[in-house]
Design a protein around this motif. Sequence first.
Motif: not given
Length: 140
Positions: A14-23, A34-40, A85-91
């Motif tokens: 989720i760190t790579i998805l949210a901070y490296v790719i998305y942000f 939202s992505y991090v909170a949803l994932n956790i 959806f990827i954040s959901l899937t990772l969680g």
Amino acid sequence: MSYVVAYSTDLIGITILAYVIYFRRYFRRDLLLSYVALNIGILSVMTILTSVNVGVGLGLGLFGILSIIRLRSDQITQAEIAYYFISLTLGLLAGLHPANLYLVPAMTAGLLTIMYVADHPRLLSKTKRQILTLDNAYID
């Protein structure tokens, strides 16, 4: 040991998805949180659901509720929905704790690679999208 591997993989993923790719591509801090909170949140719910004896219907119902709450409350693009959806899937992956330890890291790496490539700015660099907002109604 499987919990440590699954949770570590999820946090790294989720760190790579949210901070490296998305942000780095969209620069939206509101959705980043939202992505991090949803994932956790999904990881926590899945951990509880897999540790107690509940019906599949309850799990699917919770998943459905969690997946549409944020999507209906604000206008977001289709690309941002894909990140949801990827954040959901990772969680979900990490929360299920599969018997094979390599499944969560392999699936996480695969999903992150797909998102990196599919949403890369160079992939469709010649296409453009423009939003036009009119302040007045023009009759003629």
